[in-house]
Design an enzyme around this catalytic site. Structure first.
Site, PDB file in Angstrom:
ATOM      1  N   ARG A 149      97.959 -21.492  -0.354  1.00 34.03           N
ATOM      2  CA  ARG A 149      97.803 -22.752  -1.074  1.00 34.03           C
ATOM      3  C   ARG A 149      96.342 -22.895  -1.468  1.00 34.03           C
ATOM      4  NH1 ARG A 149      98.516 -29.067   0.729  1.00 34.03           N
ATOM      5  NH2 ARG A 149      96.347 -28.852   1.370  1.00 34.03           N
ATOM      6  N   TYR A 161      91.441 -34.769  -1.803  1.00 36.29           N
ATOM      7  CA  TYR A 161      92.488 -34.430  -0.855  1.00 36.29           C
ATOM      8  C   TYR A 161      92.551 -32.917  -0.605  1.00 36.29           C
ATOM      9  CZ  TYR A 161      96.698 -32.460   0.618  1.00 36.29           C
ATOM     10  OH  TYR A 161      97.555 -31.655   1.287  1.00 36.29           O
ATOM     11  N   ASP A 213      99.041 -28.211  -4.412  1.00 37.76           N
ATOM     12  CA  ASP A 213      99.594 -29.523  -4.049  1.00 37.76           C
ATOM     13  C   ASP A 213      98.837 -30.607  -4.820  1.00 37.76           C
ATOM     14  OD1 ASP A 213     100.591 -31.761  -2.798  1.00 37.76           O
ATOM     15  OD2 ASP A 213     100.271 -31.026  -0.756  1.00 37.76           O
ATOM     16  N   HIS A 215      99.641 -33.788  -4.480  1.00 39.06           N
ATOM     17  CA  HIS A 215      99.634 -34.897  -3.518  1.00 39.06           C
ATOM     18  C   HIS A 215      99.906 -36.255  -4.151  1.00 39.06           C
ATOM     19  CE1 HIS A 215      98.372 -36.416   0.541  1.00 39.06           C
ATOM     20  NE2 HIS A 215      98.903 -35.246   0.852  1.00 39.06           N
ATOM     21  N   GLU A 239     103.358 -28.704  -5.975  1.00 40.00           N
ATOM     22  CA  GLU A 239     103.942 -29.639  -5.005  1.00 40.00           C
ATOM     23  C   GLU A 239     103.579 -31.091  -5.317  1.00 40.00           C
ATOM     24  OE1 GLU A 239     102.715 -28.732  -1.023  1.00 40.00           O
ATOM     25  OE2 GLU A 239     103.426 -30.667  -0.275  1.00 40.00           O
ATOM     26  N   GLU A 265     107.843 -34.033   1.205  1.00 34.43           N
ATOM     27  CA  GLU A 265     107.314 -34.103   2.575  1.00 34.43           C
ATOM     28  C   GLU A 265     107.354 -35.537   3.113  1.00 34.43           C
ATOM     29  OE1 GLU A 265     103.408 -32.412   1.908  1.00 34.43           O
ATOM     30  OE2 GLU A 265     102.466 -34.362   1.996  1.00 34.43           O
ATOM     31  N   ARG A 286     111.009 -30.040   0.506  1.00 35.61           N
ATOM     32  CA  ARG A 286     109.760 -29.887   1.251  1.00 35.61           C
ATOM     33  C   ARG A 286     109.685 -30.705   2.539  1.00 35.61           C
ATOM     34  NH1 ARG A 286     105.793 -27.626   2.797  1.00 35.61           N
ATOM     35  NH2 ARG A 286     104.055 -28.958   2.231  1.00 35.61           N
ATOM     36  N   GLU A 342     105.268 -23.427   5.460  1.00 39.46           N
ATOM     37  CA  GLU A 342     103.840 -23.799   5.479  1.00 39.46           C
ATOM     38  C   GLU A 342     103.304 -23.685   6.905  1.00 39.46           C
ATOM     39  OE1 GLU A 342     103.012 -27.956   4.711  1.00 39.46           O
ATOM     40  OE2 GLU A 342     100.934 -27.533   4.174  1.00 39.46           O
ATOM     41  N   TRP A 405      97.124 -41.955  -2.393  1.00 39.11           N
ATOM     42  CA  TRP A 405      96.281 -40.947  -1.753  1.00 39.11           C
ATOM     43  C   TRP A 405      96.996 -39.627  -1.676  1.00 39.11           C
ATOM     44  CZ3 TRP A 405      96.696 -37.972   2.751  1.00 39.11           C
ATOM     45  CH2 TRP A 405      95.563 -37.135   2.969  1.00 39.11           C
TER      46      TRP A 405
HETATM   47  O1  KDG Z   1      99.642 -36.454   7.027  1.00 43.57           O
HETATM   48  C1  KDG Z   1      99.541 -36.059   5.687  1.00 43.57           C
HETATM   49  C2  KDG Z   1      99.635 -34.552   5.596  1.00 43.57           C
HETATM   50  O2  KDG Z   1     100.766 -34.113   6.274  1.00 43.57           O
HETATM   51  C3  KDG Z   1      99.695 -34.087   4.168  1.00 43.57           C
HETATM   52  O3  KDG Z   1      98.551 -34.542   3.503  1.00 43.57           O
HETATM   53  C4  KDG Z   1      99.749 -32.565   4.146  1.00 43.57           C
HETATM   54  O4  KDG Z   1     100.384 -32.591   1.841  1.00 43.57           O
HETATM   55  C5  KDG Z   1     100.301 -31.998   2.898  1.00 43.57           C
HETATM   56  C6  KDG Z   1     100.805 -30.619   2.939  1.00 43.57           C
HETATM   57  O5  KDG Z   1     101.376 -30.197   1.931  1.00 43.57           O
HETATM   58  O6  KDG Z   1     100.645 -29.981   3.966  1.00 43.57           O
HETATM   59 MG    MG Z   2     101.868 -31.669   0.571  1.00 46.05          MG
END
Ligand code: KDG
Ligand code: MG
Length: 405
Positions: A149, A161, A213, A215, A239, A265, A286, A342, A405
């Protein structure tokens, strides 16, 4: 004689970061360990378990994992949501650990046995700028990873992030009683990130898988633009391009790009994924095996995805404990439609508390063959690391508006 659940303990410890662990002790002396960590909301899950779930479990037959799952989910009027589902998932993991130990078999054998020899794994590669990212790619390639990643800083933003500016590994939550503020600007990010992925692809060559990612940061049309601009670099997946609440967004992205999409996630149940799966708006499911209700429920999501040629790639950041990591590996090893796992890795202090049997070799994980899930929790060691308040950051855009975030 049927075994009974005799005792349920909930332990919150902080070997570098907070973890919520459940200990289920049965009348025949077996101990099962579960993870119910929810980053930044650990005490809410601990109370849900301690005050509302533990008393209900005493006296139940630990072999009846599915019935207990149904009781904790359907038997409660207020259902779903991250706190509830992490708690149910944690109990589910502990009960699978007990079941494996009761028959002296690793859990993957109880799930039908291995369908593959090893589990393709990706890890995080972080560089504040492109030269630092290239160095980090070299480090992870030397560690044997075949999938990486890639996240980097963005010119004009002080923190981003998934990336750290200084020395030391990236950790999303920071200790302290108040979440840290990070400023965000999607325009700056969108203008910069194609250069980052292009440089990473040039650096690693065609045969290493690259992932990225976003996010949850983009609007649907920005996400479509990003998908299009990253297409030439052959990403394994892109992602969480848009926030999970608006699932229609993925339809629009699909209309503009063939980039493989991973999302979920922050999803907790099969209901969160149902429409995305049956409308084929995603390529990788995910969810974390624990946040989606444990092995019993996550496997149903993965099976539904399989009907549509959709794969799964379980969430594996540092904020799920090695117990969930191991549970994911048992599912990964025994479920045909795995895409990738992951593995962010852990601070060395974590292994003082969690003794795990899983192994990482040449970029592939394996859960090992210890009975149960293969992770033992050291209560004495945990007592040295009491809970310390810590929160994920929150974000504002440059004009001061709170954003995702
Ligand atoms: O607690 C937040 C994390 O789990 C997240 O920011 C991690 O996006 C993430 C990832 O893909 O591992
Ligand atoms: Mg993620």
């Amino acid at each position: 004689m049927t075994s009974r659940i005799e005792k349920v303990d909930v332990i919150v410890c902080s070997p570098s970061r907070n973890f919520v662990t459940i200990k289920v002790t049965t009348s025949d002396g077996l101990v099962g360990w579960g993870d119910a960590t929810l980053n930044g909301r650990e005490l809410a899950v601990a109370s849900y378990l301690q005050d509302h779930v533990a008393p209900l479990l005493i006296g139940l037959d630990p072999d009846r994992i599915e019935d207990i799952w149904q009781f904790l989910y359907r038997g409660v009027y207020w259902r779903r949501g991250p706190v509830t589902m992490a708690a149910i998932g944690g109990v589910d993991l502990a009960l699978w650990d007990v079941k494996g130990k009761s028959v002296n078999r690793p859990v993957y054998q109880l799930l039908g046995g291995a369908v593959r020899e090893k589990i393709l794994t990706y890890t995080h590669t972080v560089g504040w700028d492109i030269p630092a990212l290239k160095d980090a790619l070299d480090v992870n390639l030397a560690r044997g990873f075949k999938a990486l990643r890639v996240q980097s800083g963005v010119p004009g933003l002080d923190s981003v992030y998934g990336v750290t500016q200084g020395v030391g590994g990236y950790e999303p939550a920071t200790r302290g009683a108040y979440p840290k503020l990070e400023m965000w600007d999607s325009g700056k990010y969108l203008r910069h990130v194609p250069k980052v992925i292009e440089a990473a692809r040039e650096h690693v060559g065609p045969d290493i898988e690259l992932l990225h990612d976003a996010h949850h940061r983009l609007t649907p049309i920005q996400a479509a633009q990003l998908g299009k601009s990253l297409e030439p670099f052959g990403l394994f997946w892109l992602e969480d391009v848009t926030p999970g609440e608006n699932q229609e967004a993925l339809k629009l992205i699909r209309e503009h790009s063939t980039i493989p999409l991973a999302i979920g996630e922050v999803f907790n149940t099969i209901w969160d994924f149902k429409d995305l799966i049956i409308n084929q708006q995603l390529d990788y499911v995910r969810c974390s095996v624990m946040h989606a209700g444990g092995i019993s429920h996550a496997r149903r999501i993965f099976d539904l995805a399989a009907l549509y040629g959709i794969k799964f790639g379980p969430h594996g950041p540092s904020d799920i404990s090695p117990i969930t990591m191991s549970a994911s590996l048992h599912v990964d090893l025994s479920t045909p439609n795995l895409g990738i796992q992951e593995f962010m890795g852990y601070d060395p202090l974590v292994s003082e508390v969690f003794h795990s049997s899983y192994t990482l070799k040449d970029g592939y994980l394996h859960p090992g063959d210890n009975p149960g899930l293969g992770v033992e929790f050291d209560e004495k060691a945990a007592a040295k690391f009491p809970y310390a308040p810590a929160y994920l950051p929150y974000a504002r855009s440059l004009d001061g508006t709170v954003t995702d975030w």
